[in-house]
Enzyme design. Structure first.
Site, PDB file in Angstrom:
ATOM      1  N   LYS A  10       0.925  -1.233   0.177  1.00 10.63           N
ATOM      2  CA  LYS A  10      -0.199  -0.154   0.057  1.00 10.63           C
ATOM      3  C   LYS A  10       0.731   1.129   0.076  1.00 10.63           C
ATOM      4  O   LYS A  10       2.153   1.124   0.118  1.00 10.63           O
ATOM      5  CB  LYS A  10      -0.932  -0.206   1.368  1.00 10.63           C
ATOM      6  CG  LYS A  10      -1.934  -1.317   1.289  1.00 10.63           C
ATOM      7  CD  LYS A  10      -2.681  -1.268   2.476  1.00 10.63           C
ATOM      8  CE  LYS A  10      -3.838  -2.378   2.447  1.00 10.63           C
ATOM      9  NZ  LYS A  10      -4.727  -2.307   3.530  1.00 10.63           N
ATOM     10  N   TYR A  50     -12.370  -2.986  -3.403  1.00  9.60           N
ATOM     11  CA  TYR A  50     -12.840  -2.776  -2.271  1.00  9.60           C
ATOM     12  C   TYR A  50     -14.368  -2.877  -2.107  1.00  9.60           C
ATOM     13  O   TYR A  50     -14.774  -2.694  -1.058  1.00  9.60           O
ATOM     14  CB  TYR A  50     -12.277  -1.965  -1.263  1.00  9.60           C
ATOM     15  CG  TYR A  50     -10.696  -2.341  -0.936  1.00  9.60           C
ATOM     16  CD1 TYR A  50     -10.300  -3.226  -0.301  1.00  9.60           C
ATOM     17  CD2 TYR A  50      -9.538  -1.218  -1.531  1.00  9.60           C
ATOM     18  CE1 TYR A  50      -9.192  -3.483   0.323  1.00  9.60           C
ATOM     19  CE2 TYR A  50      -8.388  -1.821  -1.050  1.00  9.60           C
ATOM     20  CZ  TYR A  50      -8.054  -2.689  -0.228  1.00  9.60           C
ATOM     21  OH  TYR A  50      -6.889  -2.859   0.107  1.00  9.60           O
ATOM     22  N   ASN A 113      -1.804  -0.380   6.809  1.00  9.73           N
ATOM     23  CA  ASN A 113      -1.185  -1.518   7.271  1.00  9.73           C
ATOM     24  C   ASN A 113      -0.389  -2.307   6.563  1.00  9.73           C
ATOM     25  O   ASN A 113      -0.025  -3.508   6.347  1.00  9.73           O
ATOM     26  CB  ASN A 113      -2.473  -2.454   7.862  1.00  9.73           C
ATOM     27  CG  ASN A 113      -3.252  -2.716   6.756  1.00  9.73           C
ATOM     28  OD1 ASN A 113      -3.230  -2.349   5.664  1.00  9.73           O
ATOM     29  ND2 ASN A 113      -4.170  -3.816   6.865  1.00  9.73           N
ATOM     30  N   HIS A 116      -1.734  -5.613   1.397  1.00  9.60           N
ATOM     31  CA  HIS A 116      -3.155  -6.058   1.385  1.00  9.60           C
ATOM     32  C   HIS A 116      -2.645  -7.414   0.884  1.00  9.60           C
ATOM     33  O   HIS A 116      -1.898  -7.673  -0.141  1.00  9.60           O
ATOM     34  CB  HIS A 116      -4.015  -5.506   0.411  1.00  9.60           C
ATOM     35  CG  HIS A 116      -5.221  -6.291  -0.160  1.00  9.60           C
ATOM     36  ND1 HIS A 116      -6.235  -6.388   0.522  1.00  9.60           N
ATOM     37  CD2 HIS A 116      -5.338  -6.960  -1.378  1.00  9.60           C
ATOM     38  CE1 HIS A 116      -7.262  -7.315   0.071  1.00  9.60           C
ATOM     39  NE2 HIS A 116      -6.467  -7.547  -0.899  1.00  9.60           N
ATOM     40  N   GLU A 127      -8.704 -11.033  -7.755  1.00 11.83           N
ATOM     41  CA  GLU A 127      -8.038  -9.987  -7.394  1.00 11.83           C
ATOM     42  C   GLU A 127      -6.629  -9.997  -8.528  1.00 11.83           C
ATOM     43  O   GLU A 127      -6.283  -8.987  -8.871  1.00 11.83           O
ATOM     44  CB  GLU A 127      -7.468  -9.874  -5.948  1.00 11.83           C
ATOM     45  CG  GLU A 127      -8.348  -9.368  -5.005  1.00 11.83           C
ATOM     46  CD  GLU A 127      -7.939  -9.341  -3.541  1.00 11.83           C
ATOM     47  OE1 GLU A 127      -8.936  -8.988  -2.722  1.00 11.83           O
ATOM     48  OE2 GLU A 127      -6.967  -9.806  -3.193  1.00 11.83           O
TER      49      GLU A 127
HETATM   50  P1  CMP Z   1      -7.140  -4.992   3.530  1.00 11.07           P
HETATM   51  O1  CMP Z   1      -6.446  -6.051   3.968  1.00 11.07           O
HETATM   52  O2  CMP Z   1      -6.541  -4.041   2.608  1.00 11.07           O
HETATM   53  O3  CMP Z   1      -8.618  -4.948   3.653  1.00 11.07           O
HETATM   54  C1  CMP Z   1      -9.501  -3.996   3.719  1.00 11.07           C
HETATM   55  C2  CMP Z   1      -8.606  -2.791   4.426  1.00 11.07           C
HETATM   56  O4  CMP Z   1      -9.703  -2.003   4.899  1.00 11.07           O
HETATM   57  C3  CMP Z   1      -7.781  -3.394   5.297  1.00 11.07           C
HETATM   58  O5  CMP Z   1      -7.098  -3.972   4.783  1.00 11.07           O
HETATM   59  C4  CMP Z   1      -7.752  -2.096   6.288  1.00 11.07           C
HETATM   60  O6  CMP Z   1      -6.602  -1.450   5.965  1.00 11.07           O
HETATM   61  C5  CMP Z   1      -8.927  -1.307   6.149  1.00 11.07           C
HETATM   62  N1  CMP Z   1      -9.629  -1.301   7.368  1.00 11.07           N
HETATM   63  C6  CMP Z   1     -10.516  -2.422   7.828  1.00 11.07           C
HETATM   64  N2  CMP Z   1     -11.022  -2.031   8.887  1.00 11.07           N
HETATM   65  C7  CMP Z   1     -10.833  -0.858   9.024  1.00 11.07           C
HETATM   66  C8  CMP Z   1     -11.244   0.242  10.217  1.00 11.07           C
HETATM   67  N3  CMP Z   1     -12.060  -0.269  11.157  1.00 11.07           N
HETATM   68  N4  CMP Z   1     -10.700   1.296  10.161  1.00 11.07           N
HETATM   69  C9  CMP Z   1      -9.938   1.771   9.056  1.00 11.07           C
HETATM   70  N5  CMP Z   1      -9.343   0.885   8.215  1.00 11.07           N
HETATM   71  C10 CMP Z   1      -9.944  -0.418   8.201  1.00 11.07           C
END
Ligand code: CMP
Length: 150
Positions: A10, A50, A113, A116, A127
């Protein structure tokens, strides 16, 4: 079973110079890189990717964040690759991710984070097809393959 999974570094992972760190962890595990590209994801592509999160309170912020800068897309192949990558990444919220995982070692929040990855075989297929043409995925032998499959 040998399978393929989709991974995206990311904007925070790219911006914090963690592309090499992420690739290194998957390589060290024994996974094989079969697809790789870099792009700023368009809003339309991010919304398709998403779509399942549309309506969630974090959705708008997620789309804003994921389109905010360059990202790296990868396809990794190996024995139970989907589960292996998810374990290496750690829990979605970096604050809950175990030390030793990418998110546990390198991140502090849930949105930013670093990576993904696909969560199931159907998601991986979807994906991979969203980000890669079949001609952009590479089939090549590695000499240690015999030690890395059941
Ligand atoms: P990812 O694995 O990319 O899938 C969906 C993303 O949404 C997840 O990682 C997080 O980065 C984001 N995400 C999921 N839940 C939350 C939350 N409660 N607050 C902020 N970001 C979130």
């Amino acid at each position: 079973m040998i399978e393929r999974t989709f991974v995206m570094v990311k904007p925070d992972g790219v911006g914090r110079r963690f592309i090499g760190e992420v690739i290194g962890r998957y390589e060290a595990k024994g996974l094989k890189l079969v697809g790789l590209k870099m792009q700023i994801v368009s809003r339309a592509l991010a919304e398709t990717h998403y779509a399942e999160h549309r309506g969630q309170p974090f959705y708008a912020g997620l789309i804003e964040f994921i389109t905010s800068g360059p990202t790296v897309q990868m396809v990794w192949e190996g024995e139970d690759a989907i589960a292996a990558v998810r374990k290496l990444n750690g829990a979605t919220d970096c604050r809950e991710a175990d030390i030793g995982t990418i998110r546990g070692d390198l991140g502090l929040t849930k949105q930013k984070n670093i990576v993904h990855a696909s969560d199931a075989r159907e998601t991986a297929e979807r994906e991979i097809a969203l980000y890669f043409q079949p001609s952009e995925l590479w089939d090549y032998p590695l000499p240690d393959a015999a030690w890395l499959q059941e």
